[in-house]
Write a protein that holds these residues in place. Structure first.
Motif, mmCIF file in Angstrom:
data_model
loop_
_atom_site.group_PDB
_atom_site.id
_atom_site.type_symbol
_atom_site.label_atom_id
_atom_site.label_comp_id
_atom_site.label_asym_id
_atom_site.label_seq_id
_atom_site.Cartn_x
_atom_site.Cartn_y
_atom_site.Cartn_z
ATOM 1 N N GLN A 74 -64.590 -42.101 25.274
ATOM 2 C CA GLN A 74 -64.404 -41.623 23.908
ATOM 3 C C GLN A 74 -65.573 -40.761 23.451
ATOM 4 O OE1 GLN A 74 -61.428 -42.428 21.784
ATOM 5 N NE2 GLN A 74 -60.954 -42.451 23.965
ATOM 6 N N LYS A 75 -66.721 -40.901 24.080
ATOM 7 C CA LYS A 75 -67.868 -40.042 23.757
ATOM 8 C C LYS A 75 -67.679 -38.641 24.315
ATOM 9 C CE LYS A 75 -71.566 -43.164 22.697
ATOM 10 N NZ LYS A 75 -73.025 -43.242 22.640
ATOM 11 N N ILE A 76 -66.829 -38.532 25.327
ATOM 12 C CA ILE A 76 -66.554 -37.239 25.939
ATOM 13 C C ILE A 76 -65.361 -36.573 25.268
ATOM 14 C CG2 ILE A 76 -66.001 -36.066 28.116
ATOM 15 C CD1 ILE A 76 -67.252 -38.544 29.538
ATOM 16 N N SER A 77 -64.351 -37.376 24.956
ATOM 17 C CA SER A 77 -63.151 -36.867 24.310
ATOM 18 C C SER A 77 -62.440 -37.995 23.585
ATOM 19 C CB SER A 77 -62.209 -36.253 25.344
ATOM 20 O OG SER A 77 -60.944 -35.989 24.784
ATOM 21 N N SER A 78 -61.902 -37.687 22.410
ATOM 22 C CA SER A 78 -61.121 -38.696 21.675
ATOM 23 C C SER A 78 -59.821 -39.003 22.396
ATOM 24 C CB SER A 78 -60.826 -38.208 20.252
ATOM 25 O OG SER A 78 -60.090 -36.989 20.294
ATOM 26 N N SER A 79 -59.473 -38.154 23.370
ATOM 27 C CA SER A 79 -58.286 -38.379 24.187
ATOM 28 C C SER A 79 -58.708 -38.703 25.616
ATOM 29 C CB SER A 79 -57.382 -37.143 24.170
ATOM 30 O OG SER A 79 -56.214 -37.376 24.930
ATOM 31 N N GLY A 80 -59.641 -39.647 25.737
ATOM 32 C CA GLY A 80 -60.128 -40.051 27.052
ATOM 33 C C GLY A 80 -59.707 -41.467 27.383
ATOM 34 N N PHE A 81 -59.686 -41.793 28.675
ATOM 35 C CA PHE A 81 -59.304 -43.140 29.108
ATOM 36 C C PHE A 81 -60.142 -43.532 30.315
ATOM 37 C CE2 PHE A 81 -56.585 -46.396 31.064
ATOM 38 C CZ PHE A 81 -56.265 -47.162 29.956
ATOM 39 N N ASN A 82 -60.624 -44.759 30.315
ATOM 40 C CA ASN A 82 -61.399 -45.298 31.434
ATOM 41 C C ASN A 82 -60.461 -46.153 32.286
ATOM 42 O OD1 ASN A 82 -62.980 -47.100 33.053
ATOM 43 N ND2 ASN A 82 -64.745 -46.731 31.751
ATOM 44 N N MET A 83 -60.172 -45.671 33.500
ATOM 45 C CA MET A 83 -59.269 -46.389 34.399
ATOM 46 C C MET A 83 -60.042 -47.095 35.499
ATOM 47 S SD MET A 83 -56.267 -47.393 34.701
ATOM 48 C CE MET A 83 -55.547 -48.410 36.000
ATOM 49 N N GLY A 84 -61.290 -47.457 35.220
ATOM 50 C CA GLY A 84 -62.060 -48.244 36.167
ATOM 51 C C GLY A 84 -61.512 -49.651 36.282
ATOM 52 N N VAL A 85 -61.383 -50.133 37.506
ATOM 53 C CA VAL A 85 -60.848 -51.479 37.763
ATOM 54 C C VAL A 85 -61.774 -52.188 38.741
ATOM 55 C CG1 VAL A 85 -58.927 -52.804 38.730
ATOM 56 C CG2 VAL A 85 -58.468 -50.801 37.303
ATOM 57 N N ASP A 86 -62.199 -53.381 38.379
ATOM 58 C CA ASP A 86 -63.141 -54.139 39.205
ATOM 59 C C ASP A 86 -62.638 -54.282 40.640
ATOM 60 O OD1 ASP A 86 -64.250 -54.386 36.729
ATOM 61 O OD2 ASP A 86 -64.189 -56.580 36.635
ATOM 62 N N GLY A 87 -63.542 -54.099 41.595
ATOM 63 C CA GLY A 87 -63.224 -54.351 42.995
ATOM 64 C C GLY A 87 -62.434 -53.267 43.705
ATOM 65 N N THR A 88 -62.254 -52.105 43.078
ATOM 66 C CA THR A 88 -61.500 -51.042 43.723
ATOM 67 C C THR A 88 -62.441 -49.987 44.301
ATOM 68 O OG1 THR A 88 -61.259 -49.781 41.661
ATOM 69 C CG2 THR A 88 -59.540 -51.392 42.194
ATOM 70 N N SER A 89 -61.861 -49.063 45.081
ATOM 71 C CA SER A 89 -62.663 -48.015 45.700
ATOM 72 C C SER A 89 -61.874 -46.712 45.698
ATOM 73 C CB SER A 89 -63.077 -48.431 47.119
ATOM 74 O OG SER A 89 -63.988 -47.502 47.679
ATOM 75 N N ILE A 90 -62.182 -45.838 46.644
ATOM 76 C CA ILE A 90 -61.691 -44.465 46.620
ATOM 77 C C ILE A 90 -60.181 -44.350 46.820
ATOM 78 C CG2 ILE A 90 -62.033 -44.006 49.092
ATOM 79 C CD1 ILE A 90 -63.105 -41.609 46.313
ATOM 80 N N ALA A 91 -59.572 -45.236 47.609
ATOM 81 C CA ALA A 91 -58.127 -45.158 47.846
ATOM 82 C C ALA A 91 -57.350 -45.445 46.569
ATOM 83 C CB ALA A 91 -57.718 -46.135 48.949
ATOM 84 N N TYR A 92 -57.770 -46.451 45.843
ATOM 85 C CA TYR A 92 -57.132 -46.807 44.577
ATOM 86 C C TYR A 92 -57.233 -45.645 43.599
ATOM 87 C CZ TYR A 92 -56.057 -49.769 40.470
ATOM 88 O OH TYR A 92 -55.505 -50.309 39.337
ATOM 89 N N SER A 93 -58.445 -45.086 43.473
ATOM 90 C CA SER A 93 -58.660 -43.977 42.539
ATOM 91 C C SER A 93 -57.834 -42.755 42.922
ATOM 92 C CB SER A 93 -60.145 -43.607 42.501
ATOM 93 O OG SER A 93 -60.935 -44.688 42.041
ATOM 94 N N ALA A 94 -57.857 -42.393 44.204
ATOM 95 C CA ALA A 94 -57.141 -41.205 44.660
ATOM 96 C C ALA A 94 -55.639 -41.327 44.415
ATOM 97 C CB ALA A 94 -57.408 -40.967 46.141
ATOM 98 N N THR A 95 -55.097 -42.522 44.613
ATOM 99 C CA THR A 95 -53.664 -42.734 44.390
ATOM 100 C C THR A 95 -53.299 -42.524 42.930
ATOM 101 O OG1 THR A 95 -53.558 -44.306 46.228
ATOM 102 C CG2 THR A 95 -51.770 -44.386 44.623
ATOM 103 N N LEU A 96 -54.106 -43.070 42.019
ATOM 104 C CA LEU A 96 -53.819 -42.904 40.597
ATOM 105 C C LEU A 96 -54.002 -41.460 40.151
ATOM 106 C CD1 LEU A 96 -55.348 -46.110 38.978
ATOM 107 C CD2 LEU A 96 -52.999 -45.674 39.680
ATOM 108 N N ILE A 97 -54.958 -40.765 40.754
ATOM 109 C CA ILE A 97 -55.152 -39.351 40.423
ATOM 110 C C ILE A 97 -53.906 -38.545 40.786
ATOM 111 C CG2 ILE A 97 -56.421 -37.264 41.127
ATOM 112 C CD1 ILE A 97 -58.945 -39.062 41.255
ATOM 113 N N LYS A 98 -53.303 -38.855 41.920
ATOM 114 C CA LYS A 98 -52.103 -38.140 42.347
ATOM 115 C C LYS A 98 -50.905 -38.405 41.432
ATOM 116 C CE LYS A 98 -53.406 -38.088 47.235
ATOM 117 N NZ LYS A 98 -53.079 -38.559 48.599
ATOM 118 N N MET A 99 -51.004 -39.421 40.584
ATOM 119 C CA MET A 99 -49.929 -39.725 39.644
ATOM 120 C C MET A 99 -50.072 -38.962 38.328
ATOM 121 S SD MET A 99 -49.766 -43.846 40.343
ATOM 122 C CE MET A 99 -48.555 -44.188 39.065
#
Length: 312
Positions: A74-99
């Motif tokens: 929210q400090k970067i944009s009022s239309s921002g979202f933090n999709m960090g999830v405990d215990g995940t890594s690059i495969a999880y992130s890359a998959t969600l990015i492709k969505m």
């Protein structure tokens, strides 16, 4: 066993399989109905929240707990979202990015821990955290299959994806953890006096660990996901930025320099903030050696905001 008994046994087996198949689908679609109502909690709710907002947000941060606890989008944009999830890594992130939506301008921040990129043991199994949508999303299905996580039991018994998640779903259906309408994915850590004292004692009585790897060849699967993210973002008007969040002390720097060099070679924008607080390392900024307190996270988020002041 005579032929009559064999036929009877085979018929019984077929009936049992058919009955369990039907029961499985009833359970599966029932939990789909319930889980779609969940918009709080990390197991299901945060993913659901992301899916319904991903087409409208313009800044999104991905990564593990060091994203979830450290980046106030929210400090970067009022239309921002933090999709960090405990215990995940690059495969999880890359998959969600492709969505994410195609041809929509968005800033994609991926927080990475550099040592993980050089570990031979990394297999991409963190993407399996998305298996609850294996039969509902073709991107998730493809990415799970791509890392050889084919689960033939789940291909037949669809409800298996809900194993270990049922209680969390029911709890968040009836007693939501928070109001999702005012939640943007950021979960700062508020450190109490006892926790502060524990960390101070730890630093006082423990020797700094020098945790260097034996070699620095990037894991081939990790490199694959880096390139996949880069290609997707370039083709869909997205600005991809990789960062490394601050550490209390980073005793081994070779992984940082190697990682920086590789990302420069493959032309991915990267900023290493692991030593951000090295000259002003106040105890109030930390929960432990790898997690910032809410105060430290706000300072770090301000730093990211300064980096991204240029509008899309």
């Amino acid at each position: 066993m005579d032929k009559t008994n064999l036929k009877t046994t085979l018929k019984l087996i077929v009936c049992i399989l058919l009955a369990t198949f039907i029961l499985d689908k009833v359970i599966y679609f029932t939990f789909n109905f319930l889980s779609d109502k969940v918009l709080s909690g990390q197991a299901i709710g945060k993913l659901n929240h992301y899916i319904i907002t991903k087409d409208t947000i313009d800044v999104v941060a991905f990564g593990n707990s060091r994203t979830n606890r450290h980046i106030n989008t929210q400090k970067i944009s009022s239309s921002g979202f933090n999709m960090g999830v405990d215990g995940t890594s690059i495969a999880y992130s890359a998959t969600l990015i492709k969505m994410l939506p195609k041809n929509k301008e968005q800033i994609i921040i991926v927080n990475v821990d550099t040592k993980n990129a050089f570990k031979d043991s990394y297999s991409g199994d963190d993407v399996n955290r998305l298996n609850v949508r294996y039969h509902r999303d073709k991107i998730i299905k493809r990415e799970i299959d791509n890392v050889n996580l084919d689960d033939y039991i789940q291909k037949f018994y669809w409800s298996k994806g809900y194993n270990g998640k049922v209680l969390g779903i029911l709890k968040n259906v009836f007693i939501p953890k928070y109001d999702y309408r005012t939640y943007y994915g950021y979960d700062p850590i508020y450190v109490n006096d006892t926790q502060k004292q524990i960390f101070q004692n730890y630093l006082k009585y423990s020797d700094p660990e020098v945790d260097c790897l034996d070699s620095y060849t990037m894991n081939s699967l990790y490199r694959y996901y880096l390139k996949e993210m880069k290609v997707f973002c370039e083709e869909n008007k997205k600005k991809l930025i990789l960062i490394t969040a601050p550490l209390y002390r980073d005793s081994c720097k070779e992984d940082n320099s190697k990682f920086t060099k590789i990302l420069k070679e493959i032309d991915i924008e990267y900023y290493d903030y692991s030593d951000l607080f090295i000259e002003n390392n106040l105890m109030k900024y930390w929960k432990d050696e790898i997690h910032l307190s809410n105060e430290g996270a706000e300072v770090f988020s301000d730093t990211l905001q300064e980096l991204l002041v240029t509008p899309l």
